[in-house]
Design an enzyme around this catalytic site. Structure first.
Site, mmCIF file in Angstrom:
data_model
loop_
_atom_site.group_PDB
_atom_site.id
_atom_site.type_symbol
_atom_site.label_atom_id
_atom_site.label_comp_id
_atom_site.label_asym_id
_atom_site.label_seq_id
_atom_site.Cartn_x
_atom_site.Cartn_y
_atom_site.Cartn_z
ATOM 1 N N SER A 34 0.807 -1.213 -0.040
ATOM 2 C CA SER A 34 0.001 0.014 0.126
ATOM 3 C C SER A 34 0.706 1.312 -0.022
ATOM 4 C CB SER A 34 -1.073 -0.025 1.147
ATOM 5 O OG SER A 34 -1.889 0.984 1.091
ATOM 6 N N ASP A 43 -2.758 6.419 -3.474
ATOM 7 C CA ASP A 43 -1.464 5.652 -2.701
ATOM 8 C C ASP A 43 -0.904 4.595 -3.641
ATOM 9 O OD1 ASP A 43 -3.455 3.787 -2.476
ATOM 10 O OD2 ASP A 43 -2.712 3.375 -0.615
ATOM 11 N N ASP A 97 -0.956 1.319 -3.881
ATOM 12 C CA ASP A 97 -1.821 0.432 -4.329
ATOM 13 C C ASP A 97 -3.271 0.962 -5.005
ATOM 14 O OD1 ASP A 97 -2.957 0.582 -1.881
ATOM 15 O OD2 ASP A 97 -3.514 -1.451 -1.720
ATOM 16 N N ASP A 109 -6.090 2.303 -3.162
ATOM 17 C CA ASP A 109 -7.161 1.935 -2.522
ATOM 18 C C ASP A 109 -7.337 3.228 -1.836
ATOM 19 O OD1 ASP A 109 -5.375 1.572 -0.584
ATOM 20 O OD2 ASP A 109 -6.261 -0.421 -0.238
#
Length: 451
Positions: free
Chosen positions: A108, A247, A249, A251
């Protein structure tokens, strides 16, 4: 039951340490394959269950992808590979391709030298605790390779990005478009670099992109939702109407208005909730977390919108939304869930819901965000080398003193990070100087107790 490997968002750590090694991840793939595909009665005779794997742009993703593929294949599971793809895209594609589970290789918002493994069910939702416990139990058993005729196969999903782009666009009203808006996108050199720009461009916006040149090592490096300064500067330089930062990834999302002012997840959640209430499409109330700013709770109460707090972590927000039969929730970090649009938090889709509010109101993002003034909130992360008991008398006394001083004008929250060896000390209140002083006092006590 305490989990040995899973934190609040899958398994995460520094590459090469303990769990983030090829050997462990191969065994994890095998264990997950055994557990997640245990119910196969609906499969045709002789058919293999399938698991979808996506990843962000970290260099270690190649290594971990290969290890997961090997473990899953050994368990008799077919593997569908998407390459770099946002976490919410994997959630969507898992459903769309009727896979038995989805796996994301990502840490993340963490630096490139960290990585992790996150799982989705066949419905595109985070795994419940009991399934994570079952995977951990399977990890303790010996690994047995299926006979050759029953091994899983692997194949690439070449149109994964295009499928996801069209899905994101479908969550924006057909009768509206983004023509006339100039938008800066910051893709954090992460998984959205090749899918976010076409989404906003094809909806009609003029798009300027930064943070879209991943090299395996620069993910989240001074860009993205955790470093919004780059986006704030770019919005002003390009005289854009607004900016959107994801960010690594994809999400999480943060947004910046035309003056370069940052809007966090709480403010974006408020904008979406207010817009939906105005047109009568807000179902029930809003779910936040223990970290949600007190000002949002007070503002929603003034609007007669129910509000509930979940534990920190988007999976817990999701659980409470389902429990209450509500659709909208999120975290101040930028995880925002709109369950009428997607089964998981999605930075691109959340941004589109905010843009829907902008177009619908005929106001600027800055004007919509000005309706909520957040209370000063300070979060201090204290690094620890051991499990620290937050019931330590010295820590509890420091918290009690701060709460007495704040009275009803603020909050104190201490919690252990689920993804890093840190204690998060949060203080919020109406007086910024008071908040800073109290947060530092508590952080100092926690650091002494952890030493």
């Amino acid at each position: 039951m305490t989990k040995k490997y899973f934190g609040t968002d899958g398994i995460r750590g520094r590459v090469g340490d303990a769990t983030i090694t090829p050997e462990f991840v191969m065994r994890l793939g095998y264990a997950a394959g055994r557990v997640l595909t245990g119910i196969e009665s609906h499969l045709a005779k002789g058919a293999h269950p399938a698991v979808l794997i996506g990843k962000d742009t970290r260099i270690s993703g190649y290594m971990l992808e290969a290890a997961l593929e090997a473990g899953l294949s050994a368990a008799g599971v077919d593997v569908l590979l998407t390459g770099p793809m946002p976490t919410p895209a994997v959630a969507y594609l898992t459903r769309a391709l009727r896979a038995q589970a989805g796996i994301v290789i990502s840490a993340s918002h963490n630096p490139y030298y960290d990585n992790g493994i996150k799982f989705f069910s066949s419905l595109g939702t985070k795994l419940p605790d009991d399934i994570e416990h079952a995977i951990e139990a399977e990890l303790e058993k010996p690994m047995h390779v299926m006979e050759s005729a029953k091994l899983g196969k692997a194949r690439r999903i070449d149109d994964a990005a295009g499928r996801y782009v069209e899905f994101c666009k479908s969550t924006f009203p057909n009768q509206l478009d983004l023509r006339g808006l100039k938008i800066v996108l910051d893709c954090a050199h992460g998984a959205t670099y090749h899918v976010a720009p076409p989404v906003f461009h094809e909806l009609g916006a003029e798009v300027v992109v930064i943070g879209n040149k991943p090299d395996g090592l620069n993910i989240n490096e001074q860009v993205g939702s955790t470093h919004p300064e780059a986006l704030q500067k770019a919005v002003v330089e390009h005289q854009a109407d607004l900016g959107i930062a994801f960010d690594g990834d994809g999400d999480r999302v943060m947004m910046v208005d035309g003056n370069g002012r940052l809007l966090d997840g709480d403010q974006l959640l408020y904008i979406i909730a207010a817009a939906r209430q105005q047109v009568g499409t807000l179902q029930g109330g809003v779910v936040g977390t223990l970290m949600t700013n007190l000002a949002l709770e007070h503002q929603l109460a003034a609007m007669n919108i129910p509000f509930a707090r979940a534990k920190v972590g988007d999976r817990y927000v999701l659980e409470l939304l389902i429990q209450n039969n509500w659709q909208l929730g999120g975290e101040n970090s930028g995880h925002i869930l709109t369950l009428d649009k997607h089964s998981s938090g999605d930075g691109i889709i959340a941004a589109l819901q905010v843009l829907h509010a902008v177009i619908q109101s005929n106001k600027t993002l800055g004007q919509l965000g000005a309706n909520l003034t957040l209370y000063p909130q300070l979060l201090i992360n204290v690094t620890t080398k051991q499990n620290l008991d937050l019931n330590n008398p010295r820590i509890q006394e420091a918290v009690k003193q701060a709460e007495t001083e704040l009275q009803d004008t603020g909050r104190v929250l201490l919690r252990a990070s689920g993804t890093e060896p840190k204690i998060r000390v949060m203080v919020e209140g109406e007086n910024a100087a008071q908040v800073k002083t109290l947060a530092q006092k508590i952080a100092d006590v926690v650091a002494q107790a952890a030493s």
